[in-house]
Enzyme design. Structure first.
Site, short mmCIF file in Angstrom:
data_model
loop_
_atom_site.label_atom_id
_atom_site.label_comp_id
_atom_site.label_asym_id
_atom_site.label_seq_id
_atom_site.Cartn_x
_atom_site.Cartn_y
_atom_site.Cartn_z
N HIS A 17 0.72 -1.41 0.41
CA HIS A 17 -0.24 0.35 -0.26
C HIS A 17 0.92 1.00 -0.06
O HIS A 17 0.06 1.97 -0.08
CB HIS A 17 -1.03 -0.40 1.43
CG HIS A 17 -2.51 -1.46 1.33
ND1 HIS A 17 -3.91 -0.73 0.45
CD2 HIS A 17 -1.92 -2.56 0.98
CE1 HIS A 17 -4.11 -1.61 0.43
NE2 HIS A 17 -3.44 -2.70 1.33
N SER A 104 -5.47 -13.95 -5.25
CA SER A 104 -4.73 -14.30 -4.59
C SER A 104 -3.69 -13.47 -4.01
O SER A 104 -3.01 -14.14 -3.48
CB SER A 104 -4.17 -15.55 -5.13
OG SER A 104 -3.40 -15.46 -5.84
N ASP A 153 1.02 -3.24 -9.31
CA ASP A 153 1.58 -4.39 -10.10
C ASP A 153 2.17 -4.47 -11.64
O ASP A 153 2.43 -5.35 -11.63
CB ASP A 153 -0.32 -4.86 -9.70
CG ASP A 153 -0.92 -5.08 -8.34
OD1 ASP A 153 -0.04 -5.09 -7.92
OD2 ASP A 153 -1.93 -4.94 -8.62
N TYR A 205 -9.95 -1.63 0.34
CA TYR A 205 -8.78 -0.69 0.26
C TYR A 205 -8.66 0.45 -0.26
O TYR A 205 -8.01 1.14 0.10
CB TYR A 205 -8.69 -1.76 -1.64
CG TYR A 205 -7.57 -0.92 -2.10
CD1 TYR A 205 -5.90 -1.86 -2.30
CD2 TYR A 205 -8.02 0.24 -2.60
CE1 TYR A 205 -5.29 -1.73 -2.90
CE2 TYR A 205 -6.33 -0.26 -3.19
CZ TYR A 205 -5.00 -0.13 -4.10
OH TYR A 205 -3.99 -0.54 -4.12
#
Ligand code: GLA
Length: 359
Positions: A17, A104, A153, A205
């Site tokens: 984060h 996941s 990501d 989130y």
């Protein structure tokens, strides 16, 4: 013409984060990959099928946010974001097979985005640098899918290379390779999939992100990166919960840099201790772990791992553990036994390494 393009998932070694707080993270690419087979053709539609569903989905090239949901929204979002960025997109047929588990914590969404993007770009021959590609994929996820995720990501995937982790600085948008080859140091990185799934379009989130933004505003800085690394500076944050969220970000940024220093000698003991500290910070300050994941971390460390932590956005997913190769079997067995006794599902446990980027 037929194009086959694949992209890996990612394992974030540390730095959770921190991306939307313009801090640091240190990911590697997962060996598992999402594969796109694409036959470009004329027309104004992309017909897409996946190995998970029998019916194909028709994506108009002029698609707009809100039109499609589910997995197809990631593909449609890339089509939309590419066109918004001024790049042509061709229609045709596409089939997707996924080697990255969904939900996941291994960036299955970004793997799908980056594989789609790579295939679509290959069809037109457009050259788009990796930072710009990451932004296009992120825009697809933020504005088409509606998940307010950062750039971790996509950058992790696009810059991945075998036997290296990538140190990402999200403020300067720089990516620096850091050798990461545990096997050559008698060490193993275990990936323990709890089998509990999450989704980031859900509220938790976004709530963490909002909390960090409030904390930065209370400190009068544009992002928590500008709050410095002295925890005493956080005292001005009045709300106790926002304070703890900000403390996780500050300490996590520090841990990323410390891990990078310890990796220069591959000091597995020091790196492991920082991984476990990161997990505690996510458990107590950021509150994104679950009892199930905490249990996996505790058992792995008690059974002899140098350290362990949840990886990814949280609320389910996977734990990584760094362990001497000679002890890996003991750790695997201890985790399996404890989870079985506690009534949790059988975890998936793999020995993983830093894999290759998209192509
Ligand atoms: C998800 C998001 C990333 C990042 C991580 C947490 O994977 O997609 O942008 O915020 O969570 O580190």
């Amino acid at each position: 013409m037929s194009i086959r393009f694949s992209a890996p998932g990612r394992i974030n070694l540390i730095g959770e984060h921190t991306d939307y707080n313009l801090g640091f993270a240190l990911p590697i690419a997962l060996p598992g990959r999402t594969v796109v087979e694409y036959q470009p053709a004329g027309g104004d539609t992309l017909v897409v099928r996946t190995d998970r569903e029998s019916d194909p989905v028709r994506i108009p090239l002029a698609t707009v946010p809100g039109e499609l949901t589910g997995w197809a929204a990631y593909v449609a979002g890339v089509v939309w974001a590419l066109r918004c960025a001024g790049h042509p997109v061709r229609g045709g047929t596409m089939s997707i097979s996924g080697g990255v588990q969904i939900g996941s914590g291994l960036a299955s969404s970004a793997a799908l985005e980056c594989a789609t993007l790579g295939a679509l770009l290959a069809a037109t021959g457009a050259s788009v640098d990796r930072i710009a590609q990451a932004r296009i994929a992120q825009r697809a996820e933020n504005e088409y899918v509606g998940a307010p995720t950062g750039l971790l990501d996509q950058l992790a995937i696009l810059f991945a290379r075998p036997r290296y982790a990538q140190l990402i600085d999200f403020r300067d948008l720089t990516v620096a390779p850091v050798p990461f080859d545990p096997d050559s140091h008698g060490t193993t990185l275990l990936l323990i999939d709890s089998q509990a799934r999450h989704q980031h379009a859900g509220g938790e989130y976004a709530a963490r992100r909002a909390s960090c933004e409030r904390a930065a505003a209370a400190l009068g800085v544009p992002s928590l990166r500008e709050a410095g690394d002295d925890e005493s500076a956080l005292a001005a944050i009045g709300d106790r919960e926002d304070f703890r969220r900000a403390r996780h970000i500050l300490t996590e940024n520090r841990r990323v840099q410390e891990v990078v220093e310890h990796l220069s000698e591959f000091d597995a003991v020091a790196v492991g201790a920082l991984l476990t500290e990161s997990h505690r910070s996510m458990r107590d300050d950021f509150e994104i772990t679950t009892g199930h994941l905490d249990l996996i971390v505790d058992v792995a460390v008690r059974a002899g791992a140098h350290g362990a932590r949840m990886t990814g956005g949280g609320f389910g997913g996977c734990v990584i553990a760094l362990v001497d190769t000679a002890r890996a079997d003991d750790v695997v067995e201890a985790v399996r036994n404890t989870l079985r006794r506690s009534g949790f599902p059988e975890p998936g446990i793999d020995r993983v390494y830093a894999g290759d980027g998209p192509g």
